[in-house]
Design a protein around this motif. Sequence first.
Motif, PDB file in Angstrom:
ATOM      1  N   SER A 214       0.834  -1.208   0.000  1.00 27.02           N
ATOM      2  CA  SER A 214       0.000   0.000   0.000  1.00 27.02           C
ATOM      3  C   SER A 214       0.864   1.251   0.000  1.00 27.02           C
ATOM      4  O   SER A 214       2.076   1.197   0.234  1.00 27.02           O
ATOM      5  N   ASN A 215       0.237   2.406  -0.255  1.00 25.43           N
ATOM      6  CA  ASN A 215       0.972   3.670  -0.325  1.00 25.43           C
ATOM      7  C   ASN A 215       1.586   4.060   1.009  1.00 25.43           C
ATOM      8  O   ASN A 215       2.650   4.683   1.057  1.00 25.43           O
ATOM      9  N   SER A 216       0.930   3.684   2.106  1.00 19.55           N
ATOM     10  CA  SER A 216       1.463   4.028   3.422  1.00 19.55           C
ATOM     11  C   SER A 216       2.442   2.988   3.942  1.00 19.55           C
ATOM     12  O   SER A 216       3.236   3.267   4.847  1.00 19.55           O
ATOM     13  N   GLY A 217       2.402   1.772   3.395  1.00 24.05           N
ATOM     14  CA  GLY A 217       3.274   0.696   3.848  1.00 24.05           C
ATOM     15  C   GLY A 217       2.726  -0.077   5.026  1.00 24.05           C
ATOM     16  O   GLY A 217       3.395  -0.975   5.536  1.00 24.05           O
ATOM     17  N   ASP A 218       1.491   0.222   5.463  1.00 25.62           N
ATOM     18  CA  ASP A 218       0.890  -0.495   6.588  1.00 25.62           C
ATOM     19  C   ASP A 218       0.221  -1.791   6.159  1.00 25.62           C
ATOM     20  O   ASP A 218      -0.071  -2.641   7.010  1.00 25.62           O
ATOM     21  N   HIS A 219      -0.040  -1.942   4.876  1.00 24.60           N
ATOM     22  CA  HIS A 219      -0.745  -3.123   4.388  1.00 24.60           C
ATOM     23  C   HIS A 219      -0.124  -3.584   3.068  1.00 24.60           C
ATOM     24  O   HIS A 219       0.532  -2.809   2.370  1.00 24.60           O
ATOM     25  N   PHE A 220      -0.353  -4.844   2.758  1.00 21.79           N
ATOM     26  CA  PHE A 220      -0.016  -5.380   1.442  1.00 21.79           C
ATOM     27  C   PHE A 220      -1.066  -6.423   1.065  1.00 21.79           C
ATOM     28  O   PHE A 220      -1.782  -6.950   1.928  1.00 21.79           O
ATOM     29  N   THR A 221      -1.161  -6.706  -0.224  1.00 22.71           N
ATOM     30  CA  THR A 221      -2.218  -7.574  -0.733  1.00 22.71           C
ATOM     31  C   THR A 221      -1.638  -8.869  -1.310  1.00 22.71           C
ATOM     32  O   THR A 221      -0.515  -8.900  -1.809  1.00 22.71           O
ATOM     33  N   SER A 232      -1.910  -7.079   7.242  1.00 16.68           N
ATOM     34  CA  SER A 232      -1.384  -5.986   8.062  1.00 16.68           C
ATOM     35  C   SER A 232       0.079  -6.266   8.381  1.00 16.68           C
ATOM     36  O   SER A 232       0.437  -7.388   8.767  1.00 16.68           O
ATOM     37  N   THR A 233       0.919  -5.249   8.229  1.00 17.72           N
ATOM     38  CA  THR A 233       2.345  -5.424   8.523  1.00 17.72           C
ATOM     39  C   THR A 233       2.618  -5.450  10.030  1.00 17.72           C
ATOM     40  O   THR A 233       3.645  -5.987  10.459  1.00 17.72           O
ATOM     41  N   LYS A 234       1.724  -4.901  10.822  1.00 16.97           N
ATOM     42  CA  LYS A 234       1.927  -4.874  12.273  1.00 16.97           C
ATOM     43  C   LYS A 234       1.691  -6.247  12.894  1.00 16.97           C
ATOM     44  O   LYS A 234       2.446  -6.692  13.755  1.00 16.97           O
ATOM     45  N   THR A 235       0.622  -6.925  12.436  1.00 15.10           N
ATOM     46  CA  THR A 235       0.275  -8.229  13.001  1.00 15.10           C
ATOM     47  C   THR A 235       0.719  -9.397  12.126  1.00 15.10           C
ATOM     48  O   THR A 235       0.703 -10.545  12.565  1.00 15.10           O
ATOM     49  N   ALA A 236       1.099  -9.115  10.865  1.00 17.31           N
ATOM     50  CA  ALA A 236       1.492 -10.156   9.902  1.00 17.31           C
ATOM     51  C   ALA A 236       0.384 -11.174   9.702  1.00 17.31           C
ATOM     52  O   ALA A 236       0.638 -12.367   9.490  1.00 17.31           O
ATOM     53  N   ASN A 237      -0.855 -10.718   9.752  1.00 17.76           N
ATOM     54  CA  ASN A 237      -2.016 -11.570   9.540  1.00 17.76           C
ATOM     55  C   ASN A 237      -2.977 -10.894   8.572  1.00 17.76           C
ATOM     56  O   ASN A 237      -2.847  -9.693   8.264  1.00 17.76           O
ATOM     57  N   VAL A 238      -3.964 -11.666   8.125  1.00 16.45           N
ATOM     58  CA  VAL A 238      -4.954 -11.150   7.189  1.00 16.45           C
ATOM     59  C   VAL A 238      -5.894 -10.207   7.931  1.00 16.45           C
ATOM     60  O   VAL A 238      -6.552 -10.593   8.911  1.00 16.45           O
ATOM     61  N   LEU A 239      -5.964  -8.963   7.465  1.00 19.63           N
ATOM     62  CA  LEU A 239      -6.839  -7.965   8.066  1.00 19.63           C
ATOM     63  C   LEU A 239      -8.215  -7.964   7.419  1.00 19.63           C
ATOM     64  O   LEU A 239      -9.233  -7.784   8.098  1.00 19.63           O
ATOM     65  N   HIS A 240      -8.251  -8.165   6.118  1.00 20.14           N
ATOM     66  CA  HIS A 240      -9.523  -8.139   5.392  1.00 20.14           C
ATOM     67  C   HIS A 240      -9.446  -9.135   4.238  1.00 20.14           C
ATOM     68  O   HIS A 240      -8.444  -9.188   3.523  1.00 20.14           O
ATOM     69  N   SER A 241     -10.510  -9.928   4.084  1.00 23.11           N
ATOM     70  CA  SER A 241     -10.582 -10.907   3.005  1.00 23.11           C
ATOM     71  C   SER A 241     -11.871 -10.684   2.225  1.00 23.11           C
ATOM     72  O   SER A 241     -12.951 -10.562   2.819  1.00 23.11           O
ATOM     73  N   HIS A 242     -11.729 -10.619   0.910  1.00 22.12           N
ATOM     74  CA  HIS A 242     -12.891 -10.357   0.046  1.00 22.12           C
ATOM     75  C   HIS A 242     -12.956 -11.446  -1.026  1.00 22.12           C
ATOM     76  O   HIS A 242     -12.004 -11.640  -1.784  1.00 22.12           O
ATOM     77  N   SER A 243     -14.066 -12.144  -1.058  1.00 21.12           N
ATOM     78  CA  SER A 243     -14.260 -13.192  -2.064  1.00 21.12           C
ATOM     79  C   SER A 243     -14.764 -12.564  -3.357  1.00 21.12           C
ATOM     80  O   SER A 243     -15.545 -11.609  -3.350  1.00 21.12           O
ATOM     81  N   THR A 244     -14.306 -13.106  -4.488  1.00 25.84           N
ATOM     82  CA  THR A 244     -14.667 -12.589  -5.803  1.00 25.84           C
ATOM     83  C   THR A 244     -15.305 -13.693  -6.636  1.00 25.84           C
ATOM     84  O   THR A 244     -15.055 -14.886  -6.418  1.00 25.84           O
ATOM     85  N   LYS A 245     -16.114 -13.289  -7.602  1.00 24.80           N
ATOM     86  CA  LYS A 245     -16.768 -14.243  -8.498  1.00 24.80           C
ATOM     87  C   LYS A 245     -15.826 -14.711  -9.608  1.00 24.80           C
ATOM     88  O   LYS A 245     -16.042 -15.761 -10.199  1.00 24.80           O
ATOM     89  N   SER A 246     -14.799 -13.922  -9.888  1.00 22.93           N
ATOM     90  CA  SER A 246     -13.833 -14.253 -10.916  1.00 22.93           C
ATOM     91  C   SER A 246     -12.431 -14.126 -10.335  1.00 22.93           C
ATOM     92  O   SER A 246     -12.233 -13.574  -9.250  1.00 22.93           O
ATOM     93  N   LYS A 247     -11.454 -14.632 -11.061  1.00 17.38           N
ATOM     94  CA  LYS A 247     -10.076 -14.643 -10.564  1.00 17.38           C
ATOM     95  C   LYS A 247      -9.477 -13.244 -10.595  1.00 17.38           C
ATOM     96  O   LYS A 247      -9.515 -12.572 -11.620  1.00 17.38           O
TER      97      LYS A 247
END
Length: 492
Positions: A214-221, A232-247
């Motif tokens: 991310s632009n701030s460096g606090d998150h990555f995808t 999240s870079t602070k916890t090294a865990n998934v902060l948000h998960s979003h399911s999609t209909k396509s790849k």
Amino acid sequence: MSSCKEKGIEDSIVNICVHISARVVNASIMDSPFKTNSLEIIIGTYEEFLLGYKVELNDNKPVLVQSFADKSHSGSIRCVAVHKQWIATGGTDDRVFIYDMNSRSQTQILLCHEGSLNALTFTPDGTHLLSVADDGRFIATRSKTWSTEACWKRAHNGLAATHVTCHPSGKLALTLGSDLILCTWNLIKGRMAYKTNLKSHNSLDRQPDCLTWSNSGDHFTLSGPRVVEIWSTKTANVLHSHSTKSKPTCICWTDAKTCVVGLEDGKIIWLSLNKNEKEFELIAHNARVKAMHSFKDYLVTSSSSGEIKLWQINEAGTHSKAKLKELAVTNIGCRPTCISILDLEQFGKDYSVSATRDKSHKETKSMNNTEKPFPSGVVIIEYDTDNEQESSKQTKASKNKPSGSDKAEEEAIEQKASEEETTDYDKNDADSDSNDDNATYRESTRTSLHDTLKSNKHKFKKTQSEKIPNKKKKIHGHNERNILHSKAKKKK
């Protein structure tokens, strides 16, 4: 009472004016004339072309116009990185080309990898170029001299390294490889900080993709076949998960808490970490979204059909149509693989499309001109095929102009061969003396063959490189026969 009423009327008028002005400002953000020549879209393609598209105003409407085309790679372009005036491209030909857009010329060729390039990125300060390839190497190249600063040959246990992204601070980097391990690198100390095994994350499957900071460096995808995860870079865990209909095929961040996801079905998804902001989908292309890139208030998307679209971003929009507005669209006639944006404001106000068009022929020649001397710091490449070409030239020269010693050696070998042939025939005659009837026939056959060999010797001439080893084999074989013959005599 009258004064209170007057104050109330004045306050209401002020509120109405503020409301109207706010709406005018919001409308002006989306409907204001586009600043022409403020950016240039850089596109890499499967067809080995590196293309540039600038923005022009036609009837007060932005239009994408091709600015340059270069075909230096001998394989499809996999990745492109832009920092200030520098453009770096990597392809399946294992090479990295560096372009200086200030002079619009190709300045460097880097041959530090032994496999297809998969990802390139500049550090935020532009001091280094980070690259990963199928050879498993993670290399940091200093941009001042274009020399290799650091090389981690087994960054992912010898398997292919597929993704690399640099933290906005320039102190950390993330790499992803075919071993399903996410590596965090300390760029200050030049070593790996820690590893994250992604094999246990079933949602990412065996092909995690879309590694972007991310632009701030606090998150990555990271993305899987049907999911987009924000870590999240602070916890090294998934902060948000979003399911999609396509790849998911590509992801880019527009600000510190908002990212845009391109899907295989041609849609793009607007994701935000703000709970008050809703997620929405928008049909961007009729084919798969291949690549996208955001720059300031603009977003560029490309599809596998060759369509390129320029969007204007309005973060303050309350609904999906207001957040993204299509400004221009064109079809490049090629299949894009990667995309980036070059800021043209760094070159000054005089840098315009009309000025570059007047020099279009000169600029095109300068990008493909191999006779132009390279500046200092250029990497000179010596291919292995050059030695083969030199050796072939030498053999051709030896054929055309044989020296006196070569001629003498040829004649000696020919004389030796003729002596061998006569001794072989004499030996055969000696072995066949038991049959008197066949002896005369074999003697006549020997003389006739010997005469034909002498008369047709010019038809069986060979080159020196082929002749010498063959004759040596014959002589060696004859010596072996003599040794065996002497051994047989001793046994008797």
